[in-house]
Write a protein that holds these residues in place. Structure first.
Motif, PDB file in Angstrom:
ATOM      1  N   GLN A  12       1.099  -1.382   0.037  1.00 14.81           N
ATOM      2  CA  GLN A  12       0.226   0.145   0.187  1.00 14.81           C
ATOM      3  C   GLN A  12       0.215   1.086  -0.223  1.00 14.81           C
ATOM      4  OE1 GLN A  12      -2.995  -0.598   3.572  1.00 14.81           O
ATOM      5  NE2 GLN A  12      -3.702  -1.866   2.219  1.00 14.81           N
ATOM      6  N   LYS A  13       2.160   1.303   0.692  1.00 12.64           N
ATOM      7  CA  LYS A  13       2.941   2.332   0.197  1.00 12.64           C
ATOM      8  C   LYS A  13       3.481   2.448  -0.669  1.00 12.64           C
ATOM      9  CE  LYS A  13       4.168   1.912   6.013  1.00 12.64           C
ATOM     10  NZ  LYS A  13       5.288   1.599   6.777  1.00 12.64           N
ATOM     11  N   ASP A  14       3.609   1.381  -0.833  1.00 11.57           N
ATOM     12  CA  ASP A  14       4.650   1.198  -2.204  1.00 11.57           C
ATOM     13  C   ASP A  14       3.095   2.138  -3.478  1.00 11.57           C
ATOM     14  OD1 ASP A  14       7.019   0.385  -1.227  1.00 11.57           O
ATOM     15  OD2 ASP A  14       6.649  -2.208  -2.056  1.00 11.57           O
ATOM     16  N   ILE A  15       2.519   1.613  -3.604  1.00  8.21           N
ATOM     17  CA  ILE A  15       1.506   2.161  -4.524  1.00  8.21           C
ATOM     18  C   ILE A  15       0.962   3.656  -4.698  1.00  8.21           C
ATOM     19  CG2 ILE A  15      -0.794   1.503  -5.749  1.00  8.21           C
ATOM     20  CD1 ILE A  15      -0.107  -1.391  -5.509  1.00  8.21           C
ATOM     21  N   TYR A  16       1.002   4.181  -2.959  1.00  6.91           N
ATOM     22  CA  TYR A  16       0.761   5.191  -2.556  1.00  6.91           C
ATOM     23  C   TYR A  16       2.294   6.166  -2.888  1.00  6.91           C
ATOM     24  CZ  TYR A  16       0.034   9.946   0.219  1.00  6.91           C
ATOM     25  OH  TYR A  16      -0.018  10.897   0.462  1.00  6.91           O
ATOM     26  N   ARG A  17       3.450   6.014  -3.592  1.00 10.19           N
ATOM     27  CA  ARG A  17       4.512   6.626  -3.655  1.00 10.19           C
ATOM     28  C   ARG A  17       4.675   6.783  -4.572  1.00 10.19           C
ATOM     29  NH1 ARG A  17       7.633   4.232   1.061  1.00 10.19           N
ATOM     30  NH2 ARG A  17       7.288   5.094   2.833  1.00 10.19           N
ATOM     31  N   LEU A  18       4.187   6.016  -5.642  1.00 11.55           N
ATOM     32  CA  LEU A  18       3.965   5.763  -7.329  1.00 11.55           C
ATOM     33  C   LEU A  18       3.832   7.663  -7.831  1.00 11.55           C
ATOM     34  CD1 LEU A  18       3.235   2.394  -8.133  1.00 11.55           C
ATOM     35  CD2 LEU A  18       4.679   3.089  -8.015  1.00 11.55           C
ATOM     36  N   THR A  19       4.225   7.596  -9.234  1.00  7.61           N
ATOM     37  CA  THR A  19       3.319   8.674  -9.695  1.00  7.61           C
ATOM     38  C   THR A  19       1.872   8.127 -10.001  1.00  7.61           C
ATOM     39  OG1 THR A  19       4.462   8.003 -11.703  1.00  7.61           O
ATOM     40  CG2 THR A  19       5.895   9.266 -10.666  1.00  7.61           C
ATOM     41  N   PRO A  20       1.160   9.429 -10.276  1.00  5.32           N
ATOM     42  CA  PRO A  20       0.108   8.463 -11.108  1.00  5.32           C
ATOM     43  C   PRO A  20       0.091   7.634 -11.629  1.00  5.32           C
ATOM     44  CG  PRO A  20       0.200  11.046 -10.476  1.00  5.32           C
ATOM     45  CD  PRO A  20       1.325  11.090 -10.256  1.00  5.32           C
ATOM     46  N   TYR A  52       5.740 -14.653  -7.648  1.00  5.37           N
ATOM     47  CA  TYR A  52       5.513 -14.032  -9.329  1.00  5.37           C
ATOM     48  C   TYR A  52       6.126 -12.937  -9.270  1.00  5.37           C
ATOM     49  CZ  TYR A  52       3.718 -19.080  -9.647  1.00  5.37           C
ATOM     50  OH  TYR A  52       3.341 -19.572  -9.790  1.00  5.37           O
ATOM     51  N   SER A  53       6.224 -12.071 -10.183  1.00  4.53           N
ATOM     52  CA  SER A  53       6.278 -10.942 -10.751  1.00  4.53           C
ATOM     53  C   SER A  53       5.986 -10.200 -11.664  1.00  4.53           C
ATOM     54  CB  SER A  53       8.266 -10.700 -10.725  1.00  4.53           C
ATOM     55  OG  SER A  53       8.106  -9.548 -10.677  1.00  4.53           O
ATOM     56  N   ILE A  54       5.401  -9.048 -11.720  1.00  9.18           N
ATOM     57  CA  ILE A  54       5.404  -8.034 -13.568  1.00  9.18           C
ATOM     58  C   ILE A  54       5.858  -6.859 -13.090  1.00  9.18           C
ATOM     59  CG2 ILE A  54       2.967  -7.693 -14.420  1.00  9.18           C
ATOM     60  CD1 ILE A  54       1.819  -9.888 -14.170  1.00  9.18           C
ATOM     61  N   ARG A  55       6.478  -6.884 -14.001  1.00  5.18           N
ATOM     62  CA  ARG A  55       7.144  -5.935 -14.358  1.00  5.18           C
ATOM     63  C   ARG A  55       5.791  -4.550 -14.009  1.00  5.18           C
ATOM     64  NH1 ARG A  55      12.363  -3.460 -16.445  1.00  5.18           N
ATOM     65  NH2 ARG A  55      12.623  -6.247 -16.939  1.00  5.18           N
ATOM     66  N   LEU A  56       6.252  -3.541 -13.409  1.00  2.00           N
ATOM     67  CA  LEU A  56       5.845  -2.058 -13.930  1.00  2.00           C
ATOM     68  C   LEU A  56       6.376  -1.105 -14.562  1.00  2.00           C
ATOM     69  CD1 LEU A  56       2.973  -0.106 -12.912  1.00  2.00           C
ATOM     70  CD2 LEU A  56       4.519   0.146 -10.010  1.00  2.00           C
ATOM     71  N   SER A  57       7.502  -1.185 -14.238  1.00  2.00           N
ATOM     72  CA  SER A  57       8.850   0.055 -15.036  1.00  2.00           C
ATOM     73  C   SER A  57      10.572  -0.457 -15.122  1.00  2.00           C
ATOM     74  CB  SER A  57       9.033   1.162 -14.315  1.00  2.00           C
ATOM     75  OG  SER A  57       9.287   1.200 -13.348  1.00  2.00           O
ATOM     76  N   TYR A  58      11.174   0.376 -15.588  1.00  2.00           N
ATOM     77  CA  TYR A  58      12.536  -0.152 -15.654  1.00  2.00           C
ATOM     78  C   TYR A  58      12.754  -1.087 -14.675  1.00  2.00           C
ATOM     79  CZ  TYR A  58      17.236  -0.744 -16.961  1.00  2.00           C
ATOM     80  OH  TYR A  58      18.751  -1.649 -16.887  1.00  2.00           O
ATOM     81  N   ASN A  59      12.560  -0.195 -13.435  1.00  2.00           N
ATOM     82  CA  ASN A  59      12.836  -0.194 -12.414  1.00  2.00           C
ATOM     83  C   ASN A  59      12.230  -1.499 -11.012  1.00  2.00           C
ATOM     84  OD1 ASN A  59      15.498   0.548 -12.309  1.00  2.00           O
ATOM     85  ND2 ASN A  59      15.241   2.110 -11.893  1.00  2.00           N
ATOM     86  N   ASP A  60      11.028  -0.687 -11.550  1.00  2.00           N
ATOM     87  CA  ASP A  60       9.261  -1.326 -10.548  1.00  2.00           C
ATOM     88  C   ASP A  60       9.033  -2.656 -11.058  1.00  2.00           C
ATOM     89  OD1 ASP A  60       9.927   0.951  -9.092  1.00  2.00           O
ATOM     90  OD2 ASP A  60       9.356   2.263 -10.626  1.00  2.00           O
ATOM     91  N   ARG A  61       8.791  -3.240  -9.679  1.00  2.00           N
ATOM     92  CA  ARG A  61       7.742  -4.604 -10.335  1.00  2.00           C
ATOM     93  C   ARG A  61       6.852  -4.805  -9.811  1.00  2.00           C
ATOM     94  NH1 ARG A  61      11.729  -4.476 -13.215  1.00  2.00           N
ATOM     95  NH2 ARG A  61      13.305  -5.559 -13.722  1.00  2.00           N
ATOM     96  N   ILE A  62       6.118  -5.428  -9.443  1.00  2.00           N
ATOM     97  CA  ILE A  62       4.847  -5.874  -8.855  1.00  2.00           C
ATOM     98  C   ILE A  62       5.132  -7.300  -8.129  1.00  2.00           C
ATOM     99  CG2 ILE A  62       2.081  -5.787  -8.265  1.00  2.00           C
ATOM    100  CD1 ILE A  62       1.894  -4.113 -10.272  1.00  2.00           C
ATOM    101  N   ALA A  78       5.307  -3.563  -4.470  1.00  2.00           N
ATOM    102  CA  ALA A  78       4.996  -2.443  -6.046  1.00  2.00           C
ATOM    103  C   ALA A  78       5.682  -1.632  -6.188  1.00  2.00           C
ATOM    104  CB  ALA A  78       3.720  -1.728  -5.861  1.00  2.00           C
ATOM    105  N   LYS A  79       7.117  -1.525  -5.801  1.00  2.00           N
ATOM    106  CA  LYS A  79       8.101  -0.980  -6.611  1.00  2.00           C
ATOM    107  C   LYS A  79       9.150  -1.232  -6.162  1.00  2.00           C
ATOM    108  CE  LYS A  79       8.934   3.947  -5.190  1.00  2.00           C
ATOM    109  NZ  LYS A  79       9.585   4.281  -6.176  1.00  2.00           N
ATOM    110  N   THR A  80      10.635  -0.696  -6.639  1.00  2.00           N
ATOM    111  CA  THR A  80      11.714  -1.348  -6.957  1.00  2.00           C
ATOM    112  C   THR A  80      12.122  -2.020  -6.046  1.00  2.00           C
ATOM    113  OG1 THR A  80      14.019  -0.731  -8.074  1.00  2.00           O
ATOM    114  CG2 THR A  80      13.045   1.085  -5.954  1.00  2.00           C
ATOM    115  N   HIS A  81      12.793  -3.123  -6.405  1.00  2.00           N
ATOM    116  CA  HIS A  81      14.167  -4.100  -5.215  1.00  2.00           C
ATOM    117  C   HIS A  81      15.336  -3.309  -5.628  1.00  2.00           C
ATOM    118  CE1 HIS A  81      13.707  -6.084  -8.929  1.00  2.00           C
ATOM    119  NE2 HIS A  81      14.494  -6.521  -8.658  1.00  2.00           N
ATOM    120  N   TYR A  82      15.928  -1.970  -6.118  1.00  2.00           N
ATOM    121  CA  TYR A  82      17.300  -1.817  -7.054  1.00  2.00           C
ATOM    122  C   TYR A  82      17.295  -0.275  -5.903  1.00  2.00           C
ATOM    123  CZ  TYR A  82      16.298  -4.311 -10.731  1.00  2.00           C
ATOM    124  OH  TYR A  82      16.254  -5.750 -11.957  1.00  2.00           O
TER     125      TYR A  82
END
Length: 84
Positions: A12-20, A52-62, A78-82
């Protein structure tokens, strides 16, 4: 058959911190892909085996787990692990 989707507090925190734009994309992926066909994501290995993982952006995964008995998907991150 659709799965019920639950979120950890961290997810929930990760999703809140994502760009719109990424938040909208995450919502779309969760609704139209993960909840309908949870095995469409990439099965993880090593210490993340069973997730399991699905790409959200270049760095971010769900990152999520699947409970077939309860028909529940638990979104873990729902955020980067890098580096973060």
């Amino acid at each position: 058959m659709t799965f019920k989707v639950l979120f950890t507090k961290q997810a929930q925190k990760d999703i809140y911190r994502l760009t719109p734009k990424l938040r909208k994309k995450a919502k779309d992926i969760i609704r139209n892909r993960i909840s309908i066909d949870p095995y469409s994501g990439k099965a993880l290995v090593g210490n993340m085996k069973g997730y399991y993982s699905i790409r959200l952006s270049y760095n971010d995964r769900i990152v999520y787990s699947i409970d077939n008995d309860q028909l529940v998907i638990l979104i873990l991150r729902a955020k980067t692990h890098y580096g973060n």
